[in-house]
Each structure stands twice: as structure tokens, then as C-alpha cells.
Design a protein around this motif. Structure first.
Motif, mmCIF file in Angstrom:
data_model
loop_
_atom_site.group_PDB
_atom_site.id
_atom_site.type_symbol
_atom_site.label_atom_id
_atom_site.label_comp_id
_atom_site.label_asym_id
_atom_site.label_seq_id
_atom_site.Cartn_x
_atom_site.Cartn_y
_atom_site.Cartn_z
ATOM 1 N N PHE A 118 44.564 29.502 51.362
ATOM 2 C CA PHE A 118 43.942 29.601 50.213
ATOM 3 C C PHE A 118 44.265 30.887 49.505
ATOM 4 O O PHE A 118 44.844 31.846 49.911
ATOM 5 N N GLU A 119 43.829 31.077 48.062
ATOM 6 C CA GLU A 119 44.146 32.356 47.375
ATOM 7 C C GLU A 119 43.004 32.376 46.510
ATOM 8 O O GLU A 119 41.919 32.274 46.635
ATOM 9 N N GLU A 120 43.331 33.126 45.164
ATOM 10 C CA GLU A 120 42.498 33.627 44.153
ATOM 11 C C GLU A 120 41.573 34.857 44.594
ATOM 12 O O GLU A 120 40.392 34.510 44.560
ATOM 13 N N THR A 121 42.148 35.704 45.046
ATOM 14 C CA THR A 121 41.282 36.988 45.275
ATOM 15 C C THR A 121 40.555 37.288 44.097
ATOM 16 O O THR A 121 39.260 37.912 44.418
ATOM 17 N N GLY A 122 40.916 37.225 42.944
ATOM 18 C CA GLY A 122 40.153 37.571 41.646
ATOM 19 C C GLY A 122 39.043 36.573 41.543
ATOM 20 O O GLY A 122 37.898 37.011 40.747
ATOM 21 N N ALA B 294 42.642 44.213 55.558
ATOM 22 C CA ALA B 294 43.402 43.906 54.512
ATOM 23 C C ALA B 294 42.880 42.828 53.587
ATOM 24 O O ALA B 294 43.105 42.965 52.430
ATOM 25 N N ILE B 295 41.794 41.900 54.250
ATOM 26 C CA ILE B 295 40.926 41.055 53.288
ATOM 27 C C ILE B 295 40.115 42.205 52.423
ATOM 28 O O ILE B 295 40.025 41.805 51.102
ATOM 29 N N ASN B 296 39.644 43.327 53.037
ATOM 30 C CA ASN B 296 38.700 44.119 52.137
ATOM 31 C C ASN B 296 39.335 44.709 51.001
ATOM 32 O O ASN B 296 39.144 44.842 49.926
ATOM 33 N N GLN B 297 40.656 45.023 51.346
ATOM 34 C CA GLN B 297 41.678 45.860 50.335
ATOM 35 C C GLN B 297 41.880 45.067 49.356
ATOM 36 O O GLN B 297 41.790 45.305 48.162
ATOM 37 N N SER B 298 42.508 43.737 49.561
ATOM 38 C CA SER B 298 42.824 42.738 48.730
ATOM 39 C C SER B 298 41.968 42.457 47.570
ATOM 40 O O SER B 298 42.161 42.552 46.564
ATOM 41 N N ILE B 299 40.525 42.134 48.055
ATOM 42 C CA ILE B 299 39.458 42.080 47.023
ATOM 43 C C ILE B 299 39.227 43.181 46.361
ATOM 44 O O ILE B 299 38.955 43.103 45.129
ATOM 45 N N ALA B 300 39.318 44.387 46.886
ATOM 46 C CA ALA B 300 38.952 45.574 46.233
ATOM 47 C C ALA B 300 39.991 45.817 45.046
ATOM 48 O O ALA B 300 39.719 46.166 43.895
ATOM 49 N N ASN B 301 41.169 45.503 45.466
ATOM 50 C CA ASN B 301 42.228 45.737 44.423
ATOM 51 C C ASN B 301 42.202 44.879 43.391
ATOM 52 O O ASN B 301 42.238 45.037 42.199
ATOM 53 N N ALA B 302 41.931 43.271 43.791
ATOM 54 C CA ALA B 302 41.833 42.389 42.701
ATOM 55 C C ALA B 302 40.563 42.915 41.594
ATOM 56 O O ALA B 302 40.926 42.961 40.414
ATOM 57 N N GLU B 303 39.494 43.480 42.199
ATOM 58 C CA GLU B 303 38.392 44.002 41.348
ATOM 59 C C GLU B 303 39.011 44.838 40.200
ATOM 60 O O GLU B 303 38.781 45.195 39.210
ATOM 61 N N ARG B 304 39.845 45.876 40.662
ATOM 62 C CA ARG B 304 40.115 47.037 40.335
ATOM 63 C C ARG B 304 41.207 46.627 39.133
ATOM 64 O O ARG B 304 40.968 47.098 37.908
ATOM 65 N N TYR B 305 42.056 45.857 39.714
ATOM 66 C CA TYR B 305 43.035 45.131 38.452
ATOM 67 C C TYR B 305 42.449 44.253 37.127
ATOM 68 O O TYR B 305 42.814 44.769 36.118
ATOM 69 N N TYR B 306 41.320 43.648 37.685
ATOM 70 C CA TYR B 306 40.816 42.976 36.636
ATOM 71 C C TYR B 306 40.077 43.918 35.724
ATOM 72 O O TYR B 306 39.987 43.699 34.678
ATOM 73 N N ARG B 307 39.483 44.952 36.161
ATOM 74 C CA ARG B 307 38.600 45.963 35.434
ATOM 75 C C ARG B 307 39.962 46.528 34.542
ATOM 76 O O ARG B 307 39.419 46.769 33.312
ATOM 77 N N ALA B 308 40.817 46.946 35.263
ATOM 78 C CA ALA B 308 41.851 47.588 34.191
ATOM 79 C C ALA B 308 42.446 46.826 33.076
ATOM 80 O O ALA B 308 42.764 47.197 31.998
ATOM 81 N N MET B 309 42.635 45.339 33.377
ATOM 82 C CA MET B 309 43.282 44.444 32.407
ATOM 83 C C MET B 309 41.810 44.073 31.555
ATOM 84 O O MET B 309 42.187 43.718 30.360
#
Length: 399
Positions: free
Chosen positions: A179-183, A204-219
Motif C-alpha cells: 500500500f502507499e500514498e504517504t501524502g 522508517a514509517i514515521n520518517q516517511s510520513i514526516a517527509n511527506a508532510e514537509r514535501y507537500y507544505r513546500a509544494m
């Protein structure tokens, strides 16, 4: 479960596709005309439109053109693009699959390029027939992915949890599920990390979700569309919770990246969001981009839940459409494989639908066609992305 196509590299496919691959947008028309003229449901079009080389695109096409469902390939190049066509052809040949390359500039242009590539398709098909081997396939050798698109208020109540129940059954039978869609699961990291197979996977799960949140904020862009709101979803948190339940309840064995095939059976989270600041556009520009990334990890088929009613399918691997909205099913039954809206109407339980989806997966793996296959849907999209090759973490117990 039935017979599969045995590849020279030892993998087993549930379909036997010839991939016609354009290596730059300038070769797209020629490749598409080749597929049209072949007039064969087992000849599929895919490719990369960019001229500037991209490691992610090369890695993805290597994974896709040697996917278990692919038996051979014809690469169509304009001739002056930056894509490493020789490297891709060598990689495909090393997998034991027949492969040919047509360079349009060398062939003499559009008409002669189409003729040359069509002849190449026929030679590849002939080689595939000579080498074709069928062999029994078990659920333990099957890989299944899931995504949601066009979500509405019914998705998290009916369709998505039904997929979760099916995933639990499939994993218990030895299958690999992704499954996917961390964003779209921001806020669910706590619940997911509790299910992690090891502390390393939890981190790794926690880092992936935190990274998705940072990325979408930046976008300046979040995974919440006007159609989601029109369909009854009120917040990103509500959408995230609904998306998360597709994963079921079994332990999460690892976090993987696009083009990374899991080392063993179990449940995996696919993280498709770049770890560095935005460079090449959105991390998931459409649902089909996500399907492509799931396929690059080896999924034989994808369970696609859609409350609003998506019609897409995919090249290479079947797509199963599941809607939890009874009105959508009534209006779009020609495109929907499963009516999970019966849960909303009190006509079936989540377990009933989980069993039904399990049986449908087995049938499709055995050769039954999905609605999107019957309708000729073979969507494909691959764009530029900057993303590291290796997954952050997998449970060390995987084989």
C-alpha cells in the motif's frame, strides 16, 4: 491458483505482454501507431517523455520492462535523446526476455520507423512463443498493490476497509501486499508504527510520513481535491484515516521505494515522496503515476478503490475497480468490478467483501479479465522525479 508464465529470471507473470517503449516524447507517436497497428490486447504502450536523462526514469523502466507480466520488449528511440537505450536493452536481455531497439532517425523517419518497429514486435512475439513456459503459481508468489482515487465519504467506510480485509486474507495465505500514498496518510503514522515488524521499520514509517508532510507544505499542495469535498470528505485527517484502512491489520514488514521489489512476503508501505526539497514537480501527479510505481515494485495487479468513479486501468498489470458508493456503482457499473456499496446498504459485511475480493484476485491471477481490461484501458504515465533508489528499511526477517 492456476498457471502462470515462467520467465527466464525465475519470476512468474499472470499476463504475457509485449511492451512497446518510447524513450522520449519525440518517439511517442511512432510507438503509439505501432501498438495501434498491432491490434493485439497483449501489446502495450509505455515510455518516458523526457529528453534530459533521469536516473529515476531509467530505474523505473528497467523494473517495468522486466516486470513478471512482461515477456518481451521493443524500444523505440528517436536517436538523439539522452536516455540510455543501450543500457536498458542490455538489462532486458540479461533477464532472458527478447528485446529489440528501433531508432527512428536511423530507420528513415515516421513511416519506416513504424514499419520497422511493427516487424520487431512480431519477431519478439515469435521468440516469446518459442520460449513460452507455463507453470503452476501459488498465492505465495503473488504480489498485490492498492491505491484509492476519486475518494468520497463512502471510501473509508466501505471500499477501503474491504480491501484491508482482503489484504489480511492474502497476507495470511503468503502473498505480498503493498500500500502507499504517504501524502494521504498524514496523521496515521502512530497507528502504523505500532504495527511495524521492528523498531527500524517503525522509525522508517514515521520518517516517511514526516517527509511527506514537509514535501507537500513546500509544494503548497495537499492531497485533497475539490471532488473529495463534493463527495462528502470534510478534512485531510478524515481522508487519511480512510486511506489508511486499505492496509488491513497485519504487521508492516518494511518501507520500500519505487522500483524496489520486497525481499519476502508480507505487507509493505511504498513511499513515493522524494526525500529532498521539490525539484521535479508533484510526487504523484495522477493515480496512474502511483499505479506505475506499484508495478515497478512487482505487483501483478492493483486494487483501486474509487468513491467518485475513476475509469482508468493500466498497461502491464490488471486494475480492479472497487466503489463503496451505491450510486456510483449504479451509474458506472460497466467500469466497476466490485460493488462495496452493499456494505452501506446493509446487504453485505466487510468480511463478505473481503472474501469476495480475495476470490476475485485469485480469478484474475488465473486469467479472468477486469472491467478496465475488457474496455481496453492501458493508461501509463512516467515523469521526471528525483528520488533515491533504496528503501529506508525492511524487517530483517524477510527472505
Amino acid at each position: 491458483m492456476g498457471e502462470a508464465f515462467l520467465r527466464a529470471d525465475g519470476r512468474k507473470g499472470i499476463r504475457n505482454v509485449v511492451a512497446v517503449v518510447y524513450l522520449v516524447e519525440c518517439a511517442h507517436h511512432v510507438a503509439r501507431r505501432v501498438v495501434d497497428r498491432a491490434d493485439d490486447p497483449d501489446v502495450h504502450l509505455l515510455g518516458f517523455p523526457g529528453c534530459y536523462p533521469n536516473d529515476y526514469a531509467l530505474r523505473m523502466l528497467k523494473a517495468l520492462v522486466t516486470h513478471p507480466n512482461v515477456g518481451g520488449a521493443v524500444l523505440v528511440s528517436l536517436g538523439c535523446e539522452g536516455f540510455d537505450r543501450e543500457g536498458l536493452a542490455a538489462f532486458v536481455a540479461a533477464s532472458g526476455r527478447p528485446v529489440e531497439t528501433v531508432v527512428i532517425q536511423e530507420a528513415g523517419g515516421t513511416r519506416s520507423g513504424i514499419d520497422a518497429a511493427l516487424q520487431a514486435v512480431r519477431r519478439v512475439q515469435a521468440a516469446m512463443r518459442i520460449d513460452e513456459r507455463r507453470t503452476p503459481m501459488t498465492l505465495a508468489e503473488l504480489s498485490i498493490g492498492t491505491i484509492c482515487g476519486g475518494s468520497d465519504g463512502t471510501s473509508g467506510i466501505a471500499a477501503n476497509p474491504a480491501v484491508g480485509r482482503a489484504f489480511d486474507r492474502l497476507i495470511d495465505a503468503g502473498a505480498t501486499c503493498i500500500f502507499e500514498e504517504t501524502g494521504e496518510m498524514i496523521g496515521c503514522e502512530g497507528a502504523m508504527s505500532v504495527r511495524a515488524a521492528s523498531p527500524v521499520v517503525a522509525e522508517a514509517i514515521n520518517q516517511s510520513i514526516a517527509n511527506a508532510e514537509r514535501y507537500y507544505r513546500a509544494m503548497g499542495y495537499g492531497s485533497f481535491s475539490p471532488g473529495n469535498a463534493e463527495g462528502g470528505l470534510s478534512t485531510l485527517e478524515e481522508k487519511s484515516a480512510g486511506a489508511y484502512v486499505k492496509s488491513g491489520s497485519r504487521p508492516i514488514s518494511g518501507v520500500i521505494r519505487p522500483a524496489q521489489v520486497p525481499e519476502g512476503p508480507g505487507l509493505y508501505l511504498l513511499d513515493v515522496v522524494p526525500a529532498e526539497p521539490p525539484r521535479f514537480g508533484f510526487p504523484n501527479i495522477s493515480d496512474n503515476a502511483e499505479i506505475v510505481e506499484l508495478m515497478s515494485c512487482g505487483v501483478h495487479l492493483t486494487l483501486f478503490t474509487t468513491g467518485r468513479g475513476s475509469v482508468v486501468g493500466s498497461a502491464i498489470a490488471p486494475v480492479v475497480k472497487i466503489t463503496g458508493n451505491p450510486e456510483t456503482y449504479a451509474r458506472m457499473r460497466d467500469d466497476m468490478d466490485v460493488d462495496a456499496g452493499r456494505i452501506m446498504q446493509g446487504e453485505a459485511t466487510l468480511d463478505d467483501l473481503g472474501h469476495e475480493l480475495f476470490d476475485l484476485v485469485v480469478a484474475i491471477a488465473g486469467g479472468a479479465q477486469t472491467k478496465s481490461e475488457e474496455l481496453g484501458h492501458r493508461e501509463f504515465i512516467l515523469g521526471y522525479k528525483s528520488i533515491e533508489a533504496a528503501g529506508p528499511a525492511c524487517h530483517p526477517g524477510g527472505r
